[in-house]
Design a protein around this motif. Structure first.
Motif, PDB file in Angstrom:
ATOM      1  N   PHE A  17      64.608   0.648  25.659  1.00  0.00           N
ATOM      2  CA  PHE A  17      64.142  -0.726  25.481  1.00  0.00           C
ATOM      3  C   PHE A  17      62.658  -0.721  25.127  1.00  0.00           C
ATOM      4  CE2 PHE A  17      62.969  -5.053  26.875  1.00  0.00           C
ATOM      5  CZ  PHE A  17      63.999  -5.781  26.295  1.00  0.00           C
ATOM      6  N   PRO A  18      62.278  -1.316  23.977  1.00  0.00           N
ATOM      7  CA  PRO A  18      60.872  -1.288  23.549  1.00  0.00           C
ATOM      8  C   PRO A  18      59.939  -2.018  24.519  1.00  0.00           C
ATOM      9  CG  PRO A  18      62.318  -1.950  21.739  1.00  0.00           C
ATOM     10  CD  PRO A  18      63.132  -2.000  22.991  1.00  0.00           C
ATOM     11  N   ALA A  19      58.832  -1.392  24.852  1.00  0.00           N
ATOM     12  CA  ALA A  19      57.837  -2.023  25.714  1.00  0.00           C
ATOM     13  C   ALA A  19      57.291  -3.296  25.071  1.00  0.00           C
ATOM     14  CB  ALA A  19      56.694  -1.040  25.990  1.00  0.00           C
ATOM     15  N   SER A  20      57.333  -3.360  23.735  1.00  0.00           N
ATOM     16  CA  SER A  20      56.799  -4.530  23.025  1.00  0.00           C
ATOM     17  C   SER A  20      57.571  -5.804  23.377  1.00  0.00           C
ATOM     18  CB  SER A  20      56.842  -4.311  21.512  1.00  0.00           C
ATOM     19  OG  SER A  20      58.170  -4.073  21.076  1.00  0.00           O
ATOM     20  N   TYR A  21      58.863  -5.665  23.698  1.00  0.00           N
ATOM     21  CA  TYR A  21      59.646  -6.837  24.093  1.00  0.00           C
ATOM     22  C   TYR A  21      59.170  -7.382  25.438  1.00  0.00           C
ATOM     23  CZ  TYR A  21      63.161  -6.069  20.404  1.00  0.00           C
ATOM     24  OH  TYR A  21      63.807  -5.931  19.199  1.00  0.00           O
ATOM     25  N   LEU A  22      58.890  -6.468  26.377  1.00  0.00           N
ATOM     26  CA  LEU A  22      58.385  -6.897  27.683  1.00  0.00           C
ATOM     27  C   LEU A  22      56.994  -7.517  27.535  1.00  0.00           C
ATOM     28  CD1 LEU A  22      59.497  -3.849  29.885  1.00  0.00           C
ATOM     29  CD2 LEU A  22      60.581  -6.100  29.740  1.00  0.00           C
ATOM     30  N   GLU A  23      56.195  -6.939  26.656  1.00  0.00           N
ATOM     31  CA  GLU A  23      54.842  -7.486  26.405  1.00  0.00           C
ATOM     32  C   GLU A  23      54.932  -8.885  25.809  1.00  0.00           C
ATOM     33  OE1 GLU A  23      53.216  -4.484  23.890  1.00  0.00           O
ATOM     34  OE2 GLU A  23      53.087  -3.007  25.515  1.00  0.00           O
ATOM     35  N   MET A  24      55.907  -9.099  24.911  1.00  0.00           N
ATOM     36  CA  MET A  24      56.102 -10.434  24.330  1.00  0.00           C
ATOM     37  C   MET A  24      56.449 -11.435  25.425  1.00  0.00           C
ATOM     38  SD  MET A  24      58.670 -12.793  23.559  1.00  0.00           S
ATOM     39  CE  MET A  24      60.174 -11.798  23.503  1.00  0.00           C
ATOM     40  N   MET A  25      57.350 -11.050  26.337  1.00  0.00           N
ATOM     41  CA  MET A  25      57.739 -11.946  27.419  1.00  0.00           C
ATOM     42  C   MET A  25      56.547 -12.261  28.317  1.00  0.00           C
ATOM     43  SD  MET A  25      61.480 -10.260  28.199  1.00  0.00           S
ATOM     44  CE  MET A  25      62.071 -11.412  29.423  1.00  0.00           C
ATOM     45  N   ASN A  26      55.750 -11.241  28.626  1.00  0.00           N
ATOM     46  CA  ASN A  26      54.554 -11.459  29.450  1.00  0.00           C
ATOM     47  C   ASN A  26      53.568 -12.404  28.768  1.00  0.00           C
ATOM     48  OD1 ASN A  26      55.433  -9.743  31.500  1.00  0.00           O
ATOM     49  ND2 ASN A  26      54.502  -7.936  30.581  1.00  0.00           N
ATOM     50  N   SER A  27      53.458 -12.277  27.436  1.00  0.00           N
ATOM     51  CA  SER A  27      52.531 -13.126  26.685  1.00  0.00           C
ATOM     52  C   SER A  27      52.950 -14.591  26.728  1.00  0.00           C
ATOM     53  CB  SER A  27      52.425 -12.654  25.231  1.00  0.00           C
ATOM     54  OG  SER A  27      53.595 -13.012  24.492  1.00  0.00           O
ATOM     55  N   LYS A  28      54.239 -14.834  26.991  1.00  0.00           N
ATOM     56  CA  LYS A  28      54.756 -16.203  27.103  1.00  0.00           C
ATOM     57  C   LYS A  28      54.651 -16.719  28.536  1.00  0.00           C
ATOM     58  CE  LYS A  28      56.449 -16.387  22.835  1.00  0.00           C
ATOM     59  NZ  LYS A  28      55.927 -17.324  21.810  1.00  0.00           N
ATOM     60  N   GLY A  29      54.093 -15.903  29.429  1.00  0.00           N
ATOM     61  CA  GLY A  29      53.967 -16.321  30.822  1.00  0.00           C
ATOM     62  C   GLY A  29      55.184 -15.987  31.670  1.00  0.00           C
ATOM     63  N   ILE A  30      56.064 -15.122  31.144  1.00  0.00           N
ATOM     64  CA  ILE A  30      57.253 -14.721  31.885  1.00  0.00           C
ATOM     65  C   ILE A  30      56.931 -13.465  32.691  1.00  0.00           C
ATOM     66  CG2 ILE A  30      59.672 -13.986  31.698  1.00  0.00           C
ATOM     67  CD1 ILE A  30      59.664 -15.401  28.896  1.00  0.00           C
ATOM     68  N   ASN A  31      57.149 -13.519  34.010  1.00  0.00           N
ATOM     69  CA  ASN A  31      56.890 -12.380  34.880  1.00  0.00           C
ATOM     70  C   ASN A  31      58.065 -11.399  34.786  1.00  0.00           C
ATOM     71  OD1 ASN A  31      56.973 -10.738  37.390  1.00  0.00           O
ATOM     72  ND2 ASN A  31      55.180 -11.941  37.952  1.00  0.00           N
ATOM     73  N   THR A  32      57.776 -10.154  34.401  1.00  0.00           N
ATOM     74  CA  THR A  32      58.837  -9.161  34.202  1.00  0.00           C
ATOM     75  C   THR A  32      58.846  -8.093  35.301  1.00  0.00           C
ATOM     76  OG1 THR A  32      57.381  -7.858  32.745  1.00  0.00           O
ATOM     77  CG2 THR A  32      58.834  -9.481  31.690  1.00  0.00           C
ATOM     78  N   ASP A  33      58.163  -8.365  36.419  1.00  0.00           N
ATOM     79  CA  ASP A  33      58.127  -7.379  37.511  1.00  0.00           C
ATOM     80  C   ASP A  33      59.531  -7.064  38.019  1.00  0.00           C
ATOM     81  OD1 ASP A  33      55.404  -7.424  37.291  1.00  0.00           O
ATOM     82  OD2 ASP A  33      55.036  -8.601  39.111  1.00  0.00           O
ATOM     83  N   GLY A  34      60.454  -8.029  37.879  1.00  0.00           N
ATOM     84  CA  GLY A  34      61.811  -7.840  38.377  1.00  0.00           C
ATOM     85  C   GLY A  34      62.743  -7.182  37.370  1.00  0.00           C
ATOM     86  N   ILE A  35      62.211  -6.771  36.207  1.00  0.00           N
ATOM     87  CA  ILE A  35      63.043  -6.073  35.222  1.00  0.00           C
ATOM     88  C   ILE A  35      62.890  -4.568  35.437  1.00  0.00           C
ATOM     89  CG2 ILE A  35      63.532  -5.683  32.775  1.00  0.00           C
ATOM     90  CD1 ILE A  35      62.487  -8.464  32.174  1.00  0.00           C
ATOM     91  N   GLU A  36      63.922  -3.972  35.997  1.00  0.00           N
ATOM     92  CA  GLU A  36      63.915  -2.530  36.267  1.00  0.00           C
ATOM     93  C   GLU A  36      64.112  -1.762  34.959  1.00  0.00           C
ATOM     94  OE1 GLU A  36      66.940   0.728  38.320  1.00  0.00           O
ATOM     95  OE2 GLU A  36      67.207  -1.411  38.743  1.00  0.00           O
ATOM     96  N   VAL A  37      63.343  -0.704  34.774  1.00  0.00           N
ATOM     97  CA  VAL A  37      63.499   0.163  33.603  1.00  0.00           C
ATOM     98  C   VAL A  37      64.100   1.497  34.062  1.00  0.00           C
ATOM     99  CG1 VAL A  37      62.371   1.310  31.676  1.00  0.00           C
ATOM    100  CG2 VAL A  37      61.522  -0.921  32.460  1.00  0.00           C
ATOM    101  N   ASP A  38      65.357   1.718  33.696  1.00  0.00           N
ATOM    102  CA  ASP A  38      66.045   2.977  33.998  1.00  0.00           C
ATOM    103  C   ASP A  38      65.839   3.914  32.803  1.00  0.00           C
ATOM    104  OD1 ASP A  38      67.757   5.073  34.402  1.00  0.00           O
ATOM    105  OD2 ASP A  38      69.500   3.855  34.921  1.00  0.00           O
ATOM    106  N   LYS A  39      64.855   4.788  32.913  1.00  0.00           N
ATOM    107  CA  LYS A  39      64.442   5.611  31.771  1.00  0.00           C
ATOM    108  C   LYS A  39      65.529   6.571  31.295  1.00  0.00           C
ATOM    109  CE  LYS A  39      59.508   5.234  32.627  1.00  0.00           C
ATOM    110  NZ  LYS A  39      58.240   5.905  32.970  1.00  0.00           N
ATOM    111  N   GLU A  40      66.472   6.897  32.180  1.00  0.00           N
ATOM    112  CA  GLU A  40      67.543   7.825  31.818  1.00  0.00           C
ATOM    113  C   GLU A  40      68.746   7.104  31.203  1.00  0.00           C
ATOM    114  OE1 GLU A  40      66.902  11.058  32.086  1.00  0.00           O
ATOM    115  OE2 GLU A  40      64.956  10.378  32.848  1.00  0.00           O
ATOM    116  N   GLY A  41      68.786   5.770  31.325  1.00  0.00           N
ATOM    117  CA  GLY A  41      69.948   5.012  30.870  1.00  0.00           C
ATOM    118  C   GLY A  41      69.714   4.285  29.559  1.00  0.00           C
TER     119      GLY A  41
END
Length: 308
Positions: A54-78
């Motif tokens: 999953f691209p980090a840029s998508y999470l950055e876009m969500m953060n830029s909109k004021g969306i808190n992504t702390d609850g989105i777990e990143v499973d690096k192996e999956g």
């Protein structure tokens, strides 16, 4: 202003409609709910899981909109949940081509500490046991719990769905799902049956034909805004739910009368979502565009009936 906690998928979609097709693009119920709620400046947290692809840029876009992504777990192996579908010419029916659960298969949502006191919780379309586990983590009962579900869970986890419905204030489902859940063809009777299962408010979405709101004998109907072109209906229902919850969180008024406004605000945002593929339109949407179209909704629905 109440905090809004949204639990749902953050995913990849590949979509084909009569207007074209896409490769893997950003999708998922949690994504659409978050983007819609962001239009109200509400403190919104999304709980989900993605893979290492999953691209980090998508999470950055969500953060830029004021969306808190702390609850989105990143499973690096999956790998991230992936859905592919093809819409028919009527744009209301579709065929699912591919569903790859990937990291979603073992997803156990963890609510961040700073959202355990959220006033409004939007339980996106996930297994009923997963939805219930989120409520179990809240510090106290939220002011409003909104749940979305679908036929699939009614087919394989109906008992679990009935259990979590007892803990819910609002259910949002489409007309086909309402009929299946209730066993009633009439949507008025379907809403009565579903009301008896727990939810005080029943929202039945009818796609291009708008939405119905039921509460203890009261009814409200909001049309969908007629559009010249619908490019991609994916995510419209989740965008509607995000707008509905976002407006209620902003106004901190969960009365039936204010829910009428929330239905209109949700429908308004959903009308933008379908104009481009995936989340593209919601990412670029401006407050001025929302306000202008809201005025069009008002003109569409309001007039004085002369009673002679």
């Amino acid at each position: 202003m109440s905090k809004l906690l949204a639990v749902g998928t953050v995913a990849f979609d590949a979509i084909e409609t009569p207007f074209g097709k896409t490769d893997k693009i950003l999708g998922g119920s949690g994504t659409y709910v978050g983007l819609a709620a962001s239009q109200f400046g509400v403190e919104t947290g999304v709980v989900s899981v993605v893979g290492g692809d999953f691209p980090a840029s998508y999470l950055e876009m969500m953060n830029s909109k004021g969306i808190n992504t702390d609850g989105i777990e990143v499973d690096k192996e999956g790998k991230t949940f992936f859905w592919s579908g093809k819409y028919h010419n009527d744009m209301n029916s579709r065929d699912t081509l591919i569903t790859e659960l990937n990291v979603l298969e073992t997803f156990a949502p963890v609510v961040p500490e700073n959202f355990k006191d959220a006033g409004i919780v939007m339980l996106g379309n996930l297994h009923p046991l997963t939805q219930a586990s989120v409520l179990d983590q809240m510090a106290e009962r939220p002011k409003l719990v909104v749940l979305d579900t679908m036929n699939f869970w009614m087919d394989i986890a109906l008992d679990d769905l009935h259990t979590v419905l007892k803990r819910v204030d609002v259910i949002t489902i489409n007309d086909e799902e309402a009929r299946q859940l209730s066993g009633e063809y009439s949507l008025v009777n379907a809403a009565k049956k579903i009301h008896e299962m727990g939810p005080k408010y029943v929202v039945i979405k009818k796609g291009e034909h708008g939405a119905l709101l039921f509460n203890d004998g009261n009814m409200f109907y909001a049309p969908a805004l007629p559009l010249a072109e619908v490019f991609d209906p994916t995510g419209a229902g989740d965008t509607f739910a995000g707008g509905f919850c976002g407006f209620l969180a902003k106004t901190e008024d969960i009365s039936f009368n204010n829910m009428k406004n929330a239905i209109i605000y949700g429908s308004n945002l959903a009308s933008f979502c379908v104009e481009k593929f995936g989340t593209e339109r919601m990412q670029e949407l401006t407050a001025d565009e929302v306000k202008t179209r809201l005025q069009a909704f008002k003109e569409l629905t309001q007039f004085d009936i002369k009673i002679s």
